[in-house]
Design a protein around this motif. Structure first.
Motif, PDB file in Angstrom:
ATOM      1  N   ILE A   1       0.841  -1.206   0.000  1.00 36.40           N
ATOM      2  CA  ILE A   1       0.000   0.000   0.000  1.00 36.40           C
ATOM      3  C   ILE A   1       0.872   1.251   0.000  1.00 36.40           C
ATOM      4  N   ALA A   2       1.909   1.260   0.834  1.00 35.83           N
ATOM      5  CA  ALA A   2       2.791   2.427   0.912  1.00 35.83           C
ATOM      6  C   ALA A   2       3.521   2.645  -0.403  1.00 35.83           C
ATOM      7  N   ARG A   3       3.980   1.587  -1.037  1.00 31.23           N
ATOM      8  CA  ARG A   3       4.661   1.725  -2.336  1.00 31.23           C
ATOM      9  C   ARG A   3       3.701   2.254  -3.391  1.00 31.23           C
ATOM     10  N   ASP A   4       2.465   1.784  -3.357  1.00 25.90           N
ATOM     11  CA  ASP A   4       1.472   2.266  -4.313  1.00 25.90           C
ATOM     12  C   ASP A   4       1.187   3.749  -4.071  1.00 25.90           C
ATOM     13  N   ASP A   5       1.063   4.125  -2.793  1.00 26.63           N
ATOM     14  CA  ASP A   5       0.854   5.544  -2.459  1.00 26.63           C
ATOM     15  C   ASP A   5       2.031   6.389  -2.946  1.00 26.63           C
ATOM     16  N   LEU A   6       3.226   5.877  -2.759  1.00 30.61           N
ATOM     17  CA  LEU A   6       4.420   6.602  -3.193  1.00 30.61           C
ATOM     18  C   LEU A   6       4.450   6.757  -4.711  1.00 30.61           C
ATOM     19  N   ARG A   7       4.098   5.722  -5.437  1.00 29.23           N
ATOM     20  CA  ARG A   7       4.051   5.783  -6.904  1.00 29.23           C
ATOM     21  C   ARG A   7       3.019   6.818  -7.361  1.00 29.23           C
ATOM     22  N   ARG A   8       1.850   6.824  -6.720  1.00 31.86           N
ATOM     23  CA  ARG A   8       0.816   7.798  -7.085  1.00 31.86           C
ATOM     24  C   ARG A   8       1.245   9.213  -6.720  1.00 31.86           C
ATOM     25  N   LEU A   9       1.948   9.362  -5.602  1.00 33.38           N
ATOM     26  CA  LEU A   9       2.449  10.672  -5.208  1.00 33.38           C
ATOM     27  C   LEU A   9       3.484  11.177  -6.211  1.00 33.38           C
ATOM     28  N   GLU A  10       4.383  10.307  -6.637  1.00 32.71           N
ATOM     29  CA  GLU A  10       5.379  10.700  -7.643  1.00 32.71           C
ATOM     30  C   GLU A  10       4.708  11.119  -8.940  1.00 32.71           C
ATOM     31  N   ALA A  11       3.649  10.424  -9.334  1.00 30.43           N
ATOM     32  CA  ALA A  11       2.916  10.791 -10.549  1.00 30.43           C
ATOM     33  C   ALA A  11       2.244  12.159 -10.376  1.00 30.43           C
ATOM     34  N   ALA A  12       1.675  12.388  -9.194  1.00 35.19           N
ATOM     35  CA  ALA A  12       1.028  13.682  -8.931  1.00 35.19           C
ATOM     36  C   ALA A  12       2.051  14.807  -8.957  1.00 35.19           C
ATOM     37  N   LEU A  13       3.218  14.582  -8.377  1.00 32.33           N
ATOM     38  CA  LEU A  13       4.281  15.595  -8.389  1.00 32.33           C
ATOM     39  C   LEU A  13       4.747  15.892  -9.809  1.00 32.33           C
ATOM     40  N   ALA A  14       4.817  14.870 -10.645  1.00 26.82           N
ATOM     41  CA  ALA A  14       5.263  15.063 -12.025  1.00 26.82           C
ATOM     42  C   ALA A  14       4.285  15.936 -12.813  1.00 26.82           C
ATOM     43  N   GLU A  15       3.036  15.983 -12.396  1.00 31.73           N
ATOM     44  CA  GLU A  15       2.030  16.797 -13.084  1.00 31.73           C
ATOM     45  C   GLU A  15       2.124  18.282 -12.735  1.00 31.73           C
ATOM     46  N   LEU A  16       2.815  18.604 -11.669  1.00 27.20           N
ATOM     47  CA  LEU A  16       2.890  19.993 -11.202  1.00 27.20           C
ATOM     48  C   LEU A  16       3.841  20.818 -12.069  1.00 27.20           C
ATOM     49  N   PRO A  17       3.566  22.124 -12.192  1.00 29.25           N
ATOM     50  CA  PRO A  17       4.538  23.005 -12.843  1.00 29.25           C
ATOM     51  C   PRO A  17       5.848  23.004 -12.050  1.00 29.25           C
ATOM     52  N   GLU A  18       6.940  23.240 -12.724  1.00 29.36           N
ATOM     53  CA  GLU A  18       8.272  23.163 -12.112  1.00 29.36           C
ATOM     54  C   GLU A  18       8.380  24.027 -10.852  1.00 29.36           C
ATOM     55  N   ARG A  19       7.950  25.279 -10.930  1.00 28.39           N
ATOM     56  CA  ARG A  19       8.100  26.196  -9.796  1.00 28.39           C
ATOM     57  C   ARG A  19       7.286  25.719  -8.591  1.00 28.39           C
ATOM     58  N   THR A  20       6.096  25.179  -8.845  1.00 24.91           N
ATOM     59  CA  THR A  20       5.261  24.661  -7.768  1.00 24.91           C
ATOM     60  C   THR A  20       5.905  23.440  -7.135  1.00 24.91           C
ATOM     61  N   ARG A  21       6.446  22.563  -7.964  1.00 28.86           N
ATOM     62  CA  ARG A  21       7.125  21.355  -7.466  1.00 28.86           C
ATOM     63  C   ARG A  21       8.360  21.738  -6.633  1.00 28.86           C
ATOM     64  N   VAL A  22       9.117  22.712  -7.107  1.00 32.69           N
ATOM     65  CA  VAL A  22      10.304  23.156  -6.379  1.00 32.69           C
ATOM     66  C   VAL A  22       9.903  23.765  -5.034  1.00 32.69           C
ATOM     67  N   ALA A  23       8.847  24.576  -5.023  1.00 30.91           N
ATOM     68  CA  ALA A  23       8.380  25.189  -3.771  1.00 30.91           C
ATOM     69  C   ALA A  23       7.990  24.117  -2.758  1.00 30.91           C
ATOM     70  N   LEU A  24       7.293  23.086  -3.214  1.00 29.95           N
ATOM     71  CA  LEU A  24       6.897  22.004  -2.319  1.00 29.95           C
ATOM     72  C   LEU A  24       8.116  21.252  -1.799  1.00 29.95           C
ATOM     73  N   LYS A  25       9.075  20.980  -2.658  1.00 24.23           N
ATOM     74  CA  LYS A  25      10.298  20.280  -2.243  1.00 24.23           C
ATOM     75  C   LYS A  25      11.059  21.105  -1.207  1.00 24.23           C
ATOM     76  N   LEU A  26      11.193  22.400  -1.462  1.00 23.29           N
ATOM     77  CA  LEU A  26      11.907  23.259  -0.521  1.00 23.29           C
ATOM     78  C   LEU A  26      11.224  23.279   0.850  1.00 23.29           C
ATOM     79  N   HIS A  27       9.889  23.258   0.824  1.00 22.83           N
ATOM     80  CA  HIS A  27       9.133  23.324   2.077  1.00 22.83           C
ATOM     81  C   HIS A  27       9.123  21.983   2.806  1.00 22.83           C
ATOM     82  N   ARG A  28       8.777  20.909   2.105  1.00 26.86           N
ATOM     83  CA  ARG A  28       8.566  19.612   2.746  1.00 26.86           C
ATOM     84  C   ARG A  28       9.836  18.779   2.896  1.00 26.86           C
ATOM     85  N   VAL A  29      10.709  18.824   1.926  1.00 26.47           N
ATOM     86  CA  VAL A  29      11.915  17.996   1.975  1.00 26.47           C
ATOM     87  C   VAL A  29      13.058  18.749   2.642  1.00 26.47           C
TER      88      VAL A  29
END
Length: 176
Positions: free
Chosen positions: A111-139
């Motif tokens: 289940i966790a691997r499936d959630d991670l795969r879906r999360l990676e797909a969702a992140l790939a759909e984001l515009p670059e600047r939005t994805r970078v902002a999320l990475k800077l904040h969360r990671v």
């Protein structure tokens, strides 16, 4: 603009009460770094009130109580924002919490691997600047002020980018 003498007086006032103000703010926000930020913001407001001249004179006639009031208000606002953020970002179904154990079950791992795969797909759909902002904040754990500086945008825009990214990912994970 405050005169050099006023600025010096304000600075000495802040230094004399800083520790107590930070301790007071920490009791509300529960975090040393946020408490420091709250006290700094309160000092800037005091400085701004002095700069306002006659309009700010009433608030500044008693600067120490004014500082405590502003620290309290800013700390309560920060605590509310933190609570909203925690509620908004907490996993709703506990899937991610299952991995916290020493030995997750095979089902929990799948289940966790499936959630991670879906999360990676969702992140790939984001515009670059939005994805970078999320990475800077969360990671990377940067604050919105730092993200705004890094991306060359306002703090409000940085907040919107992170919020949009979280909403998008949450929506995609629920939909799948």
């Amino acid at each position: 603009m405050p005169t050099p003498r006023q600025s010096d007086t304000l600075f000495r006032l802040l230094m004399a009460h800083r520790r107590r103000l930070v301790r007071y703010a920490r009791t509300i926000v529960g975090d040393d770094h946020r408490a420091e930020d709250v006290v700094q913001d309160a000092f800037l407001r005091l400085d701004g009130a002095v700069e306002a001249g006659p309009n700010g004179a009433a608030a500044v006639s008693k600067p120490v109580p004014y500082l405590y009031l502003v620290v309290r208000n800013l700390a309560v606002d920060a605590r509310r924002r933190m609570t909203r953020e925690e509620r908004r970002t907490a996993p709703e179904d506990g899937h991610f919490a299952m991995l916290a154990g020493d030995h997750p079950t095979p089902e929990a791992t799948v289940i966790a691997r499936d959630d991670l795969r879906r999360l990676e797909a969702a992140l790939a759909e984001l515009p670059e600047r939005t994805r970078v902002a999320l990475k800077l904040h969360r990671v990377d754990g940067l604050r919105l002020v730092d993200i705004a500086a890094e991306l060359g945008v306002s703090v409000g825009t940085a907040h919107r980018l992170v919020s949009d990214a979280l909403d998008h990912c949450r929506h995609r994970l629920r939909r799948s």
